[in-house]
Design a protein around this motif. Structure first.
Motif, PDB file in Angstrom:
ATOM      1  N   LEU A  59       0.809  -1.222   0.000  1.00  0.00           N
ATOM      2  CA  LEU A  59       0.000   0.000   0.000  1.00  0.00           C
ATOM      3  C   LEU A  59       0.843   1.272   0.000  1.00  0.00           C
ATOM      4  O   LEU A  59       0.357   2.331  -0.405  1.00  0.00           O
ATOM      5  CB  LEU A  59      -0.919   0.014   1.228  1.00  0.00           C
ATOM      6  CG  LEU A  59      -2.000  -1.059   1.279  1.00  0.00           C
ATOM      7  CD1 LEU A  59      -2.717  -1.015   2.617  1.00  0.00           C
ATOM      8  CD2 LEU A  59      -2.997  -0.885   0.140  1.00  0.00           C
ATOM      9  N   ILE A  90       1.282   3.092  -3.305  1.00  0.00           N
ATOM     10  CA  ILE A  90      -0.014   3.491  -3.857  1.00  0.00           C
ATOM     11  C   ILE A  90      -0.581   4.704  -3.129  1.00  0.00           C
ATOM     12  O   ILE A  90      -1.181   5.591  -3.743  1.00  0.00           O
ATOM     13  CB  ILE A  90      -1.000   2.307  -3.794  1.00  0.00           C
ATOM     14  CG1 ILE A  90      -0.594   1.241  -4.811  1.00  0.00           C
ATOM     15  CG2 ILE A  90      -2.435   2.752  -4.057  1.00  0.00           C
ATOM     16  CD1 ILE A  90      -1.466   0.021  -4.795  1.00  0.00           C
ATOM     17  N   GLN A 105      -2.295  -1.290  -8.584  1.00  0.00           N
ATOM     18  CA  GLN A 105      -3.687  -1.319  -8.147  1.00  0.00           C
ATOM     19  C   GLN A 105      -4.407  -2.561  -8.674  1.00  0.00           C
ATOM     20  O   GLN A 105      -5.165  -3.211  -7.946  1.00  0.00           O
ATOM     21  CB  GLN A 105      -4.414  -0.056  -8.603  1.00  0.00           C
ATOM     22  CG  GLN A 105      -4.000   1.201  -7.845  1.00  0.00           C
ATOM     23  CD  GLN A 105      -4.635   2.454  -8.413  1.00  0.00           C
ATOM     24  OE1 GLN A 105      -4.842   2.569  -9.631  1.00  0.00           O
ATOM     25  NE2 GLN A 105      -4.947   3.411  -7.552  1.00  0.00           N
ATOM     26  N   VAL A 144      -6.266  -5.576  -6.665  1.00  0.00           N
ATOM     27  CA  VAL A 144      -7.638  -6.008  -6.942  1.00  0.00           C
ATOM     28  C   VAL A 144      -7.690  -7.527  -7.008  1.00  0.00           C
ATOM     29  O   VAL A 144      -8.534  -8.188  -6.388  1.00  0.00           O
ATOM     30  CB  VAL A 144      -8.167  -5.406  -8.261  1.00  0.00           C
ATOM     31  CG1 VAL A 144      -9.491  -6.076  -8.656  1.00  0.00           C
ATOM     32  CG2 VAL A 144      -8.374  -3.900  -8.128  1.00  0.00           C
ATOM     33  N   HIS A 149     -11.593  -4.038   0.340  1.00  0.00           N
ATOM     34  CA  HIS A 149     -10.394  -3.553  -0.348  1.00  0.00           C
ATOM     35  C   HIS A 149     -10.501  -3.808  -1.854  1.00  0.00           C
ATOM     36  O   HIS A 149     -10.140  -2.942  -2.666  1.00  0.00           O
ATOM     37  CB  HIS A 149      -9.150  -4.260   0.200  1.00  0.00           C
ATOM     38  CG  HIS A 149      -8.637  -3.674   1.479  1.00  0.00           C
ATOM     39  ND1 HIS A 149      -7.952  -2.479   1.532  1.00  0.00           N
ATOM     40  CD2 HIS A 149      -8.692  -4.130   2.752  1.00  0.00           C
ATOM     41  CE1 HIS A 149      -7.610  -2.216   2.784  1.00  0.00           C
ATOM     42  NE2 HIS A 149      -8.044  -3.204   3.544  1.00  0.00           N
ATOM     43  N   SER A 150     -10.965  -4.993  -2.221  1.00  0.00           N
ATOM     44  CA  SER A 150     -11.109  -5.323  -3.638  1.00  0.00           C
ATOM     45  C   SER A 150     -12.051  -4.344  -4.325  1.00  0.00           C
ATOM     46  O   SER A 150     -11.781  -3.871  -5.440  1.00  0.00           O
ATOM     47  CB  SER A 150     -11.629  -6.754  -3.787  1.00  0.00           C
ATOM     48  OG  SER A 150     -11.750  -7.113  -5.146  1.00  0.00           O
ATOM     49  N   ARG A 200     -12.767  -1.261  -3.332  1.00  0.00           N
ATOM     50  CA  ARG A 200     -12.153   0.074  -3.336  1.00  0.00           C
ATOM     51  C   ARG A 200     -11.110   0.203  -4.451  1.00  0.00           C
ATOM     52  O   ARG A 200     -11.082   1.192  -5.189  1.00  0.00           O
ATOM     53  CB  ARG A 200     -11.524   0.331  -1.968  1.00  0.00           C
ATOM     54  CG  ARG A 200     -11.250   1.801  -1.666  1.00  0.00           C
ATOM     55  CD  ARG A 200     -10.842   1.962  -0.215  1.00  0.00           C
ATOM     56  NE  ARG A 200     -11.921   1.635   0.714  1.00  0.00           N
ATOM     57  CZ  ARG A 200     -11.842   0.675   1.630  1.00  0.00           C
ATOM     58  NH1 ARG A 200     -10.748  -0.035   1.769  1.00  0.00           N
ATOM     59  NH2 ARG A 200     -12.860   0.446   2.426  1.00  0.00           N
ATOM     60  N   PHE A 201     -10.263  -0.803  -4.584  1.00  0.00           N
ATOM     61  CA  PHE A 201      -9.235  -0.750  -5.627  1.00  0.00           C
ATOM     62  C   PHE A 201      -9.862  -0.847  -7.017  1.00  0.00           C
ATOM     63  O   PHE A 201      -9.351  -0.258  -7.984  1.00  0.00           O
ATOM     64  CB  PHE A 201      -8.212  -1.863  -5.432  1.00  0.00           C
ATOM     65  CG  PHE A 201      -7.336  -1.676  -4.213  1.00  0.00           C
ATOM     66  CD1 PHE A 201      -6.664  -0.480  -3.992  1.00  0.00           C
ATOM     67  CD2 PHE A 201      -7.187  -2.692  -3.289  1.00  0.00           C
ATOM     68  CE1 PHE A 201      -5.872  -0.297  -2.873  1.00  0.00           C
ATOM     69  CE2 PHE A 201      -6.392  -2.522  -2.164  1.00  0.00           C
ATOM     70  CZ  PHE A 201      -5.729  -1.316  -1.960  1.00  0.00           C
ATOM     71  N   ASP A 249     -11.034   2.552  -7.897  1.00  0.00           N
ATOM     72  CA  ASP A 249      -9.894   3.408  -8.232  1.00  0.00           C
ATOM     73  C   ASP A 249      -9.384   3.152  -9.646  1.00  0.00           C
ATOM     74  O   ASP A 249      -8.960   4.082 -10.341  1.00  0.00           O
ATOM     75  CB  ASP A 249      -8.751   3.178  -7.237  1.00  0.00           C
ATOM     76  CG  ASP A 249      -9.065   3.738  -5.853  1.00  0.00           C
ATOM     77  OD1 ASP A 249      -9.983   4.566  -5.746  1.00  0.00           O
ATOM     78  OD2 ASP A 249      -8.398   3.323  -4.884  1.00  0.00           O
ATOM     79  N   THR A 250      -9.413   1.889 -10.087  1.00  0.00           N
ATOM     80  CA  THR A 250      -8.838   1.549 -11.395  1.00  0.00           C
ATOM     81  C   THR A 250      -9.849   1.644 -12.534  1.00  0.00           C
ATOM     82  O   THR A 250      -9.472   1.946 -13.664  1.00  0.00           O
ATOM     83  CB  THR A 250      -8.256   0.119 -11.376  1.00  0.00           C
ATOM     84  OG1 THR A 250      -9.272  -0.814 -10.966  1.00  0.00           O
ATOM     85  CG2 THR A 250      -7.082   0.016 -10.424  1.00  0.00           C
TER      86      THR A 250
END
Length: 346
Positions: A59, A62, A86, A90, A115-116, A118-119, A122-123
């Protein structure tokens, strides 16, 4: 675990820090990566057990501010590296969450799945179909915990994205209907559950084939519904189908391994390591959970079916062999041979 108490006066102005899990005001920080925040120790421990231990150091690049780039080429390269990292996260967080779900550890699955999600946002952005797998794992974990209202919310998000995506894959639609089937089964609405599980099997068959392990989950969950309705003959036929699919899958992997090792015996260690990758951790957890559940049902049935029970045991033995758990493989083979000798005369 290394945790630090936040000092409000030392925090940057205008940038509120929120808990990684609930989004509430942060009071603590991970002392290892120093870029992850929590509202209390309970959420910090939950995140650590689920996923943070595996991604703590990943992290840092990132969530650390970009350095000053001297050229457009350097800036573009930096952005490409960020996107690559990222996407890796994922994939990693999704696999960990999926493994926990297959193992029945629904509480542990939630942080990794968050987390999956959220990432993925982001991507890919907030409306991408790439978010659907994360929503579905969150829904399945919530269903497993009995949080049905929360599960419905996650499934509504996934369903809305699928409806807006004209070219949504059969694989994604299969998983969506499987989770809807599980939700309705948890509510006791078996008719609606069977409808969605049948739809799951249809889409999975279109994507992977009728006898693929990706399709077998639909058969398994449908069998569970019939089992709860006390329709034992239908349930038994579906459990047999699931067992046959996994048995054929493991037999095929072992056959490929055997043929390769015969030709390339000098590369035994290299090939064996690569071969294990054909049964990833999530697949291992799914196969173990499904086959052991079927074995329990077979062993507790009033009318014993030694041939079918032996087939389940043989499939489990192959699984243990493939993941190099040789002691378990050996003991399971002994059970298989005992059943064959005592009941089948083989």
């Amino acid at each position: 675990m290394n945790v630090q108490q936040l000092v409000p006066l030392a925090l940057p102005r205008g940038r509120p820090l929120s808990c990684e899990l609930c989004g509430g005001p942060a009071q603590l920080r991970c002392g290892a990566c120093r870029v992850t925040y929590y509202c209390d120790v309970d959420h910090q421990k939950a995140d650590w057990v689920s996923i943070h231990e595996k991604i703590c150091q990943l992290l840092i690049p990132i969530r650390t501010s970009f350095p000053f780039f001297n050229s457009e080429k350097e800036r573009k390269h930096g952005m490409e590296q960020l996107l690559h990292r990222q996407k890796h996260l994922v994939d990693l967080t999704h696999k960990v969450a999926q493994k926990f779900v297959f193992e029945g550890k629904h509480k542990e699955a939630i942080p990794a799945a968050l987390h999956s999600l959220r990432f993925s946002i982001d991507t890919c952005g907030p409306d991408s179909v790439e978010l659907v797998p994360a929503y579905l794992i969150l829904a399945e974990a919530s269903t497993g915990l009995g949080h049905l209202t929360q599960a419905e919310e996650y499934l509504s998000q996934a369903q809305w994205i699928v409806l807006k995506t004209s070219d949504c894959s059969n694989g994604i639609q299969s998983k969506l209907h499987r989770n809807l089937g599980l939700l309705y089964a948890a509510k006791g609405n078996f008719e609606e559950s069977l409808y969605h599980l049948a739809t799951d099997i249809y889409f999975a068959s279109c994507a992977f084939g009728t006898h693929d392990i990706s399709t077998s989950g639909g058969y398994f969950h449908m069998a569970n519904v019939f089992f709860r309705q006390n329709k034992m003959d239908i349930a038994d036929s579906l459990y047999t189908e699931v067992t046959d699919i996994w048995h054929a899958h493991f037999s095929r992997l072992i056959r490929v391994q055997s043929q390769t090792l015969t030709t390339l015996s000098c590369m035994l260690s290299i090939h064996r390591k690569c071969f294990i990758l054909n049964v990833d951790e999530a697949q291992q957890a799914e196969a173990s959970q499904v086959l052991n559940a079927i074995l329990d049902i077979k062993e507790q049935a009033p009318k014993q079916q030694p041939a079918k029970t032996a087939n389940v045991v043989h499939a489990l033995a192959m699984l243990h062999y493939l993941i190099l758990d040789l002691p378990k493989a050996s003991s399971t083979v002994e059970v298989y041979l005992f059943i064959n000798f005592k009941y089948l005369g083989n």
